[in-house]
Design a protein around this motif. Structure first.
Motif, PDB file in Angstrom:
ATOM      1  N   TYR A 145       0.854  -1.192   0.000  1.00  0.00           N
ATOM      2  CA  TYR A 145       0.000   0.000   0.000  1.00  0.00           C
ATOM      3  C   TYR A 145       0.887   1.239   0.000  1.00  0.00           C
ATOM      4  O   TYR A 145       1.850   1.323   0.764  1.00  0.00           O
ATOM      5  N   GLU A 146       0.554   2.173  -0.881  1.00  0.00           N
ATOM      6  CA  GLU A 146       1.247   3.457  -0.899  1.00  0.00           C
ATOM      7  C   GLU A 146       0.203   4.557  -0.855  1.00  0.00           C
ATOM      8  O   GLU A 146      -0.626   4.683  -1.760  1.00  0.00           O
ATOM      9  N   ALA A 147       0.224   5.330   0.214  1.00  0.00           N
ATOM     10  CA  ALA A 147      -0.719   6.437   0.387  1.00  0.00           C
ATOM     11  C   ALA A 147      -0.385   7.540  -0.614  1.00  0.00           C
ATOM     12  O   ALA A 147       0.785   7.740  -0.955  1.00  0.00           O
ATOM     13  N   PRO A 148      -1.398   8.253  -1.075  1.00  0.00           N
ATOM     14  CA  PRO A 148      -1.122   9.357  -2.002  1.00  0.00           C
ATOM     15  C   PRO A 148      -0.407  10.505  -1.287  1.00  0.00           C
ATOM     16  O   PRO A 148      -0.629  10.743  -0.100  1.00  0.00           O
ATOM     17  N   ILE A 149       0.452  11.189  -2.014  1.00  0.00           N
ATOM     18  CA  ILE A 149       1.140  12.335  -1.413  1.00  0.00           C
ATOM     19  C   ILE A 149       0.523  13.660  -1.867  1.00  0.00           C
ATOM     20  O   ILE A 149       0.902  14.711  -1.375  1.00  0.00           O
ATOM     21  N   PHE A 150      -0.444  13.576  -2.784  1.00  0.00           N
ATOM     22  CA  PHE A 150      -1.141  14.770  -3.253  1.00  0.00           C
ATOM     23  C   PHE A 150      -2.645  14.584  -3.091  1.00  0.00           C
ATOM     24  O   PHE A 150      -3.158  13.472  -3.280  1.00  0.00           O
ATOM     25  N   PRO A 151      -3.385  15.649  -2.755  1.00  0.00           N
ATOM     26  CA  PRO A 151      -4.847  15.552  -2.644  1.00  0.00           C
ATOM     27  C   PRO A 151      -5.465  15.137  -3.985  1.00  0.00           C
ATOM     28  O   PRO A 151      -4.983  15.520  -5.047  1.00  0.00           O
TER      29      PRO A 151
END
Length: 73
Positions: free
Chosen positions: A10-16
């Motif tokens: 899992y990689e969380a987004p770094i941009f909205p």
């Protein structure tokens, strides 16, 4: 655990507004899966948990809801 057991990277987004990246990968392919410093690895259990009846009894939970003395397995 089997090398064919599925794990999740899992990689969380770094941009909205950007969706997270979730990759299902067999354990044997993990080194080639592109895991990075921002990845989180989730390893689901390989088998259902087994109850610890000694702990259940010591907490008095074996008498809850009229299920006294019922053990499966």
């Amino acid at each position: 655990m089997s090398p064919y057991h599925d794990v999740y990277v899992y990689e969380a987004p770094i941009f909205p507004g950007v969706e997270p990246v979730i990759r299902k990968v067999p354990l044997y392919a993990l080194p080639q899966s592109g895991v990075s410093a921002i990845s989180t690895l989730y390893i689901p259990p390989g088998a259902p948990p087994r109850p610890d009846y000694a702990t259940v009894q010591s907490l008095g939970l074996d008498k809850v809801n009229g299920h006294a003395g019922q053990q499966s397995g």
